[in-house]
Design an enzyme around this catalytic site. Sequence first.
Site, PDB file in Angstrom:
ATOM      1  CG  HIS A 255      -2.053  -1.006   1.081  1.00  0.00           C
ATOM      2  ND1 HIS A 255      -3.178  -0.796   0.306  1.00  0.00           N
ATOM      3  CD2 HIS A 255      -2.198  -2.236   1.613  1.00  0.00           C
ATOM      4  CE1 HIS A 255      -3.962  -1.839   0.373  1.00  0.00           C
ATOM      5  NE2 HIS A 255      -3.398  -2.738   1.164  1.00  0.00           N
TER       6      HIS A 255
ATOM      7  CG  ASP B 205      -0.867   5.224   0.130  1.00  0.00           C
ATOM      8  OD1 ASP B 205      -1.918   4.874  -0.439  1.00  0.00           O
ATOM      9  OD2 ASP B 205      -0.689   5.128   1.352  1.00  0.00           O
TER      10      ASP B 205
ATOM     11  CD  GLU C 243      -9.062   2.089  -7.165  1.00  0.00           C
ATOM     12  OE1 GLU C 243      -9.552   1.059  -7.631  1.00  0.00           O
ATOM     13  OE2 GLU C 243      -9.104   2.363  -5.938  1.00  0.00           O
TER      14      GLU C 243
END
Length: 316
Positions: A206, A210, A236
């Site tokens: 993650h 990001d 997203e």
Amino acid sequence: MKSGLPVLIADDEPSMRSMLSQLLQEEGYQVIEAENGDDALEKFKQYPSPLVITDIRMPGLNGVELLQEIKRIKPGTLVIIITSHASIDSVLTALRAGAYDYLTKPFEDISQVMSVVGRAAEQIDLTTKNIYLIDKLKKSNQELEKLNNIFKELSIRDGLTGLYNHRKFQEALALETERGRRYQRTFSLLFFDVDYFKKYNDSYGHLEGDRLLQTLAQLINKRMRKNDLLARYGGEEFVVLLPETPMPQALHLAENIRIIIAEHLFPGRESMPGGNVTVSIGVANFPDDGKDGPSLVKIADRKLYQAKHSGRNRVC
């Protein structure tokens, strides 16, 4: 912040209250139910929940009136309006009165309900942290004024990408729609998300996901005009509001954005389908595709879905 967050639900339909209550409790929220607006106001006075979900049409005190009373008592409370009439008038009335967001029933997808509630919970968490920061750093009136300005800006910004957040987009869309109807002006909407983003997250974690979203936001932001509004819609998903932009120009910009993303050398792109990170984009135009904000978002989302199912990495 979600765990134990108190949520007041006001709806005169027992089945709707029960369904929402069960959904929220399963996600860890602390739910207080009210059978109408008057009941909700009394319970709010006793237990001022930071988040309220209310139907817009109820006997006695209706949803907008309840919203106004809640804002008078505790202005920082976030209120989500439920309406079965997704007209621009009812949505604008609620937003102008200070509503955080709205839901349209019957719900087509329960995940959309939880997405709206989740964004509100994140906003409450961010606000709580910012209030704590302001209280801690208060040293002089000059510093307080500076912090208040920062707080106002943070309240309309997404914490990860620095772009405008979902609420700011909804406010801008409502105002642009009203302006378009009043002065017969056109504008366009781009709705897009990252193709195979879950695969990227699963492959690299993650944190890298990001970073990808942050880079993507920077790339697109460089293409925006001064009056355009780029916002993170959620996860997203991103949205671009293009004032005074007819459909051909909007399609051209969307295609430029698609190419810029597809050609960027994102870390780990070689393991993605096609060997690069791509986006799919849906484009809608006012008034040709819809005469109110919710309709335009729905059409843009439908075209995004079409782009996804036509092979991804394309504009529809």
